[in-house]
Design a protein around this motif. Structure first.
Motif, mmCIF file in Angstrom:
data_model
loop_
_atom_site.group_PDB
_atom_site.id
_atom_site.type_symbol
_atom_site.label_atom_id
_atom_site.label_comp_id
_atom_site.label_asym_id
_atom_site.label_seq_id
_atom_site.Cartn_x
_atom_site.Cartn_y
_atom_site.Cartn_z
ATOM 1 N N MET A 1 14.232 41.092 11.407
ATOM 2 C CA MET A 1 12.765 41.037 11.101
ATOM 3 C C MET A 1 12.176 39.876 12.080
ATOM 4 O O MET A 1 10.685 40.222 12.169
ATOM 5 N N GLU A 2 12.565 38.909 12.538
ATOM 6 C CA GLU A 2 11.917 37.951 13.316
ATOM 7 C C GLU A 2 11.410 38.834 14.735
ATOM 8 O O GLU A 2 10.479 38.422 15.284
ATOM 9 N N LEU A 3 12.259 39.828 15.119
ATOM 10 C CA LEU A 3 11.887 40.403 16.216
ATOM 11 C C LEU A 3 10.503 41.218 16.152
ATOM 12 O O LEU A 3 9.858 41.531 17.041
ATOM 13 N N ILE A 4 10.603 41.738 14.721
ATOM 14 C CA ILE A 4 9.396 42.611 14.721
ATOM 15 C C ILE A 4 8.242 41.714 14.643
ATOM 16 O O ILE A 4 6.908 42.315 15.164
ATOM 17 N N ALA A 5 8.378 40.689 14.000
ATOM 18 C CA ALA A 5 7.122 39.636 13.782
ATOM 19 C C ALA A 5 6.733 39.169 15.127
ATOM 20 O O ALA A 5 5.334 38.942 15.587
ATOM 21 N N THR A 6 7.907 38.754 15.954
ATOM 22 C CA THR A 6 7.358 38.180 17.493
ATOM 23 C C THR A 6 6.540 39.442 18.116
ATOM 24 O O THR A 6 6.021 39.121 18.947
ATOM 25 N N ALA A 7 7.158 40.589 18.143
ATOM 26 C CA ALA A 7 6.450 41.704 18.800
ATOM 27 C C ALA A 7 5.006 42.006 18.360
ATOM 28 O O ALA A 7 4.105 42.256 19.319
#
Length: 70
Positions: free
Chosen positions: A1-7
């Motif tokens: 989930m953090e990867l999507i938010a960062t992207a």
């Protein structure tokens, strides 16, 4: 989930900066076309504006890295 938010943070920051820079340069070019004698002053103001616009994506990248490392 953090990867999507960062992207999303980095991508939207880059998109907004691109649009903002385009509007700033557009205004500068139009101003130079109307009043060529103010070319240097307009260019100086343009670079200050671009620097301010670019600050937000840099902050977004920093927040994105903080999200990844938390």
């Amino acid at each position: 989930m953090e990867l999507i938010a960062t992207a999303i943070i980095i991508g939207l920051g880059a998109l907004g900066a691109g649009i903002g820079n385009g509007l700033i340069v557009n205004g500068t070019v139009l101003g130079q076309a109307r009043q060529p004698e103010l070319k240097n002053e307009l260019r100086q103001t343009m670079f200050i504006g671009i620097g301010l616009v670019e600050a937000l994506p840099i902050i977004g990248v920093a927040v994105g890295f903080l999200l990844l490392n938390s």
